[in-house]
Design an enzyme around this catalytic site. Sequence first.
Site, short mmCIF file in Angstrom:
data_model
loop_
_atom_site.label_atom_id
_atom_site.label_comp_id
_atom_site.label_asym_id
_atom_site.label_seq_id
_atom_site.Cartn_x
_atom_site.Cartn_y
_atom_site.Cartn_z
N GLY A 46 -57.26 -13.57 -76.66
CA GLY A 46 -57.25 -13.00 -75.32
C GLY A 46 -58.11 -11.76 -75.24
N GLN A 51 -61.12 -3.74 -72.16
CA GLN A 51 -61.75 -3.90 -73.48
C GLN A 51 -63.25 -4.09 -73.39
OE1 GLN A 51 -58.74 -7.03 -74.85
NE2 GLN A 51 -59.17 -5.93 -76.74
N CYS A 88 -55.68 -7.18 -82.50
CA CYS A 88 -56.38 -6.91 -81.25
C CYS A 88 -57.87 -6.76 -81.54
CB CYS A 88 -55.84 -5.61 -80.66
SG CYS A 88 -56.64 -5.12 -79.12
N LEU A 89 -58.71 -7.29 -80.66
CA LEU A 89 -60.16 -7.18 -80.86
C LEU A 89 -60.64 -5.74 -80.77
CD1 LEU A 89 -61.35 -10.32 -78.84
CD2 LEU A 89 -61.18 -10.08 -81.33
N HIS A 130 -49.42 -9.08 -74.49
CA HIS A 130 -50.38 -8.19 -75.15
C HIS A 130 -51.53 -7.85 -74.18
CE1 HIS A 130 -52.95 -6.99 -78.74
NE2 HIS A 130 -53.84 -7.10 -77.79
N GLU A 131 -52.08 -8.88 -73.53
CA GLU A 131 -53.20 -8.64 -72.61
C GLU A 131 -52.76 -7.84 -71.39
OE1 GLU A 131 -56.00 -9.06 -73.83
OE2 GLU A 131 -55.29 -10.34 -75.45
N HIS A 134 -52.62 -4.15 -71.96
CA HIS A 134 -53.94 -3.50 -71.89
C HIS A 134 -54.23 -2.95 -70.49
CE1 HIS A 134 -56.00 -3.95 -75.72
NE2 HIS A 134 -55.71 -5.23 -75.79
ZN ZN Z 1 -55.74 -6.37 -77.48
#
Ligand code: ZN
Length: 150
Positions: A46, A51, A88-89, A130-131, A134
């Site tokens: 995701g 981000q 997480c990216l 999670h997304e 953000h």
């Molecule tokens: Zn993340």
Amino acid sequence: MAKRNIVKMGDPLLRKKCKEVDTFDQKLWQLLDDMKETLDFAQGLGLAAPQVGMLKRVCIVEYDDKYYELINPVLLKSKGKCVDNEGCLSVEDFRGLVERPKEIDIEYLDRYGDKFSLHAEGYFARVFLHEMDHLDGILFADKMTKKIMD
Ligand code: ZN
């Protein structure tokens, strides 16, 4: 389409509360298409708009070969608890154990502004939560009960 740079933890952009989307135009679609390309390249589950430096309530999820675009997502209901490993990216150096609801119901708009709802369980629910965190400037690192070094 164009791949965008992923903002890393420590950047204040990841800590802002994102604004609701009210215009469903070419600019939004370009953002979504770019986010998809960025996510595919990074091989994540995701990605949220902050981000890639855009403070809008937009996120995408790719899970079980299905792809979801969520605009202005809202958590309607949650049930149960479960702990699992999350990464997480935007966080390159570690993963962590995070407790989250086991089941969720969410509501969101698609890229054309049409409303949808969705029920998710287990890790699938976790990815959405999670997304969605953000979009409020929250990272899994804020919630983790155990840090796991890669
Ligand atoms: Zn993340």
